[in-house]
Design a protein around this motif. Structure first.
Motif, PDB file in Angstrom:
ATOM      1  N   LEU A 169       9.434   1.460   1.824  1.00 49.08           N
ATOM      2  CA  LEU A 169       9.738   0.041   1.705  1.00 49.08           C
ATOM      3  C   LEU A 169       9.068  -0.745   2.826  1.00 49.08           C
ATOM      4  CD1 LEU A 169      11.223  -2.380   0.478  1.00 49.08           C
ATOM      5  CD2 LEU A 169      13.186  -1.764   1.905  1.00 49.08           C
ATOM      6  N   THR A 170       9.178  -0.270   4.054  1.00 48.63           N
ATOM      7  CA  THR A 170       8.557  -0.988   5.169  1.00 48.63           C
ATOM      8  C   THR A 170       7.043  -1.056   4.999  1.00 48.63           C
ATOM      9  OG1 THR A 170       8.444   1.004   6.536  1.00 48.63           O
ATOM     10  CG2 THR A 170      10.384  -0.384   6.792  1.00 48.63           C
ATOM     11  N   GLN A 171       6.437   0.010   4.502  1.00 44.31           N
ATOM     12  CA  GLN A 171       4.993   0.007   4.284  1.00 44.31           C
ATOM     13  C   GLN A 171       4.620  -0.899   3.116  1.00 44.31           C
ATOM     14  OE1 GLN A 171       4.417   4.204   3.782  1.00 44.31           O
ATOM     15  NE2 GLN A 171       4.066   4.550   5.964  1.00 44.31           N
ATOM     16  N   ALA A 172       5.375  -0.869   2.037  1.00 41.61           N
ATOM     17  CA  ALA A 172       5.065  -1.670   0.848  1.00 41.61           C
ATOM     18  C   ALA A 172       5.200  -3.162   1.124  1.00 41.61           C
ATOM     19  CB  ALA A 172       5.968  -1.262  -0.314  1.00 41.61           C
ATOM     20  N   LEU A 173       6.114  -3.549   2.001  1.00 40.75           N
ATOM     21  CA  LEU A 173       6.278  -4.965   2.318  1.00 40.75           C
ATOM     22  C   LEU A 173       5.071  -5.535   3.051  1.00 40.75           C
ATOM     23  CD1 LEU A 173      10.040  -5.076   3.315  1.00 40.75           C
ATOM     24  CD2 LEU A 173       8.976  -6.250   1.379  1.00 40.75           C
ATOM     25  N   ARG A 174       4.280  -4.671   3.671  1.00 40.40           N
ATOM     26  CA  ARG A 174       3.072  -5.112   4.385  1.00 40.40           C
ATOM     27  C   ARG A 174       1.860  -5.211   3.470  1.00 40.40           C
ATOM     28  NH1 ARG A 174       3.982  -1.049   9.375  1.00 40.40           N
ATOM     29  NH2 ARG A 174       5.729  -2.132  10.286  1.00 40.40           N
ATOM     30  N   LEU A 175       1.959  -4.677   2.263  1.00 34.92           N
ATOM     31  CA  LEU A 175       0.825  -4.627   1.340  1.00 34.92           C
ATOM     32  C   LEU A 175       0.870  -5.768   0.338  1.00 34.92           C
ATOM     33  CD1 LEU A 175       0.967  -0.811   0.534  1.00 34.92           C
ATOM     34  CD2 LEU A 175      -0.614  -1.933   2.099  1.00 34.92           C
ATOM     35  N   GLU A 176      -0.301  -6.074  -0.217  1.00 38.15           N
ATOM     36  CA  GLU A 176      -0.368  -7.002  -1.341  1.00 38.15           C
ATOM     37  C   GLU A 176       0.007  -6.209  -2.592  1.00 38.15           C
ATOM     38  OE1 GLU A 176      -1.045 -10.284  -1.571  1.00 38.15           O
ATOM     39  OE2 GLU A 176      -0.982 -10.320   0.610  1.00 38.15           O
ATOM     40  N   VAL A 177       0.962  -6.712  -3.337  1.00 30.67           N
ATOM     41  CA  VAL A 177       1.411  -6.010  -4.535  1.00 30.67           C
ATOM     42  C   VAL A 177       1.178  -6.871  -5.759  1.00 30.67           C
ATOM     43  CG1 VAL A 177       3.092  -4.586  -3.320  1.00 30.67           C
ATOM     44  CG2 VAL A 177       3.791  -6.792  -4.229  1.00 30.67           C
ATOM     45  N   SER A 178       1.255  -6.247  -6.921  1.00 31.85           N
ATOM     46  CA  SER A 178       1.010  -6.966  -8.179  1.00 31.85           C
ATOM     47  C   SER A 178       2.233  -7.801  -8.556  1.00 31.85           C
ATOM     48  CB  SER A 178       0.698  -5.966  -9.295  1.00 31.85           C
ATOM     49  OG  SER A 178       1.861  -5.238  -9.617  1.00 31.85           O
ATOM     50  N   GLY A 179       2.075  -8.553  -9.620  1.00 31.69           N
ATOM     51  CA  GLY A 179       3.159  -9.379 -10.126  1.00 31.69           C
ATOM     52  C   GLY A 179       4.194  -8.594 -10.897  1.00 31.69           C
ATOM     53  N   GLU A 180       3.864  -7.365 -11.281  1.00 33.90           N
ATOM     54  CA  GLU A 180       4.788  -6.504 -12.017  1.00 33.90           C
ATOM     55  C   GLU A 180       5.607  -5.669 -11.030  1.00 33.90           C
ATOM     56  OE1 GLU A 180       5.274  -6.395 -15.381  1.00 33.90           O
ATOM     57  OE2 GLU A 180       3.952  -8.135 -15.355  1.00 33.90           O
ATOM     58  N   PRO A 181       6.929  -5.572 -11.213  1.00 35.74           N
ATOM     59  CA  PRO A 181       7.731  -4.743 -10.320  1.00 35.74           C
ATOM     60  C   PRO A 181       7.303  -3.275 -10.378  1.00 35.74           C
ATOM     61  CG  PRO A 181       9.137  -6.119 -11.702  1.00 35.74           C
ATOM     62  CD  PRO A 181       7.737  -6.252 -12.214  1.00 35.74           C
ATOM     63  N   ALA A 182       7.222  -2.652  -9.213  1.00 34.50           N
ATOM     64  CA  ALA A 182       6.861  -1.237  -9.119  1.00 34.50           C
ATOM     65  C   ALA A 182       7.717  -0.584  -8.052  1.00 34.50           C
ATOM     66  CB  ALA A 182       5.380  -1.084  -8.786  1.00 34.50           C
ATOM     67  N   ASP A 183       7.961   0.701  -8.208  1.00 32.23           N
ATOM     68  CA  ASP A 183       8.718   1.474  -7.237  1.00 32.23           C
ATOM     69  C   ASP A 183       7.957   1.479  -5.918  1.00 32.23           C
ATOM     70  OD1 ASP A 183       9.584   3.909  -5.714  1.00 32.23           O
ATOM     71  OD2 ASP A 183      10.938   4.086  -7.415  1.00 32.23           O
ATOM     72  N   VAL A 184       8.667   1.315  -4.804  1.00 34.83           N
ATOM     73  CA  VAL A 184       7.992   1.248  -3.509  1.00 34.83           C
ATOM     74  C   VAL A 184       7.226   2.527  -3.195  1.00 34.83           C
ATOM     75  CG1 VAL A 184       9.505  -0.506  -2.518  1.00 34.83           C
ATOM     76  CG2 VAL A 184      10.097   1.899  -2.254  1.00 34.83           C
ATOM     77  N   GLU A 185       7.711   3.678  -3.661  1.00 33.46           N
ATOM     78  CA  GLU A 185       6.991   4.935  -3.451  1.00 33.46           C
ATOM     79  C   GLU A 185       5.638   4.909  -4.151  1.00 33.46           C
ATOM     80  OE1 GLU A 185       7.692   8.183  -1.919  1.00 33.46           O
ATOM     81  OE2 GLU A 185       8.891   6.809  -0.721  1.00 33.46           O
ATOM     82  N   GLU A 186       5.597   4.373  -5.370  1.00 37.37           N
ATOM     83  CA  GLU A 186       4.338   4.289  -6.112  1.00 37.37           C
ATOM     84  C   GLU A 186       3.372   3.311  -5.457  1.00 37.37           C
ATOM     85  OE1 GLU A 186       5.125   3.333 -10.187  1.00 37.37           O
ATOM     86  OE2 GLU A 186       6.563   4.972 -10.387  1.00 37.37           O
ATOM     87  N   ILE A 187       3.890   2.199  -4.947  1.00 39.02           N
ATOM     88  CA  ILE A 187       3.041   1.211  -4.289  1.00 39.02           C
ATOM     89  C   ILE A 187       2.331   1.834  -3.104  1.00 39.02           C
ATOM     90  CG2 ILE A 187       3.049  -0.927  -2.932  1.00 39.02           C
ATOM     91  CD1 ILE A 187       5.379  -1.873  -4.716  1.00 39.02           C
ATOM     92  N   VAL A 188       3.070   2.547  -2.269  1.00 39.88           N
ATOM     93  CA  VAL A 188       2.492   3.151  -1.071  1.00 39.88           C
ATOM     94  C   VAL A 188       1.543   4.282  -1.445  1.00 39.88           C
ATOM     95  CG1 VAL A 188       3.038   4.435   1.032  1.00 39.88           C
ATOM     96  CG2 VAL A 188       4.411   2.458   0.384  1.00 39.88           C
ATOM     97  N   ALA A 189       1.898   5.074  -2.468  1.00 37.31           N
ATOM     98  CA  ALA A 189       1.062   6.208  -2.857  1.00 37.31           C
ATOM     99  C   ALA A 189      -0.273   5.762  -3.451  1.00 37.31           C
ATOM    100  CB  ALA A 189       1.801   7.090  -3.858  1.00 37.31           C
ATOM    101  N   THR A 190      -0.298   4.617  -4.131  1.00 33.29           N
ATOM    102  CA  THR A 190      -1.527   4.177  -4.788  1.00 33.29           C
ATOM    103  C   THR A 190      -2.323   3.170  -3.967  1.00 33.29           C
ATOM    104  OG1 THR A 190      -0.336   2.419  -5.957  1.00 33.29           O
ATOM    105  CG2 THR A 190      -0.591   4.548  -7.093  1.00 33.29           C
TER     106      THR A 190
END
Length: 149
Positions: free
Chosen positions: A109-130
């Motif tokens: 979660l802390t890592q994903a909040l620092r990243l640009e993410v898409s408009g579609e909801p995604a699991d924070v684990e998937e966001i960081v892994a990809t």
């Protein structure tokens, strides 16, 4: 353990049917992303608990779930035993001042909040892994230096 979904606008805490019953919430908890002021990891979420459940479930040392009210503060809590947890401080959210959640995805979660993410909801684990690793931030080998004689 809760599932955390993140998109450009909000963090969503997805609750299972059992978690919904324990927390007395009919829907998932949605927090505007801009209201997140601080995220902290903890091994003992019980020390962060303040106030009394209203409504909520409390079995000391086993489960704390629901809305917890203290003087001037309302927190959403979902703590199970003594497991890794995340504390999310909120500033400007109309409903809660803090989220205290037992989850092993706190670091993600802390890592994903620092990243640009898409408009579609995604699991924070998937966001960081990809997400691509930032240049120059890859794993480095430790430097082994001889000790002086």
């Amino acid at each position: 353990m809760v599932t955390l979904l993140l998109d450009r606008t909000q963090l969503e805490v997805v609750l299972s049917p059992l978690e919904r019953a324990a927390t007395f919430h009919r829907e998932n908890v949605r927090i505007p992303r801009e209201s997140i002021s601080k995220v902290q990891l903890t091994d003992d979420a019980w020390t962060w608990l303040r106030g009394v459940p209203n409504p909520g479930t409390h079995i000391p040392g086993v489960l704390a779930a629901g809305t917890w009210k203290a003087a001037g503060s309302v927190d959403f809590v979902l703590i199970r035993r003594r497991r890794p947890s995340v504390v999310v401080d909120l500033d400007g959210d109309g409903e809660y001042r803090r989220l205290i959640l037992t989850t092993r995805h706190g670091l993600a979660l802390t890592q994903a909040l620092r990243l640009e993410v898409s408009g579609e909801p995604a699991d924070v684990e998937e966001i960081v892994a990809t997400s691509p690793t930032p240049a120059g931030k890859g794993k480095r080998r430790p430097v082994i230096r001889p000790r002086p004689a």
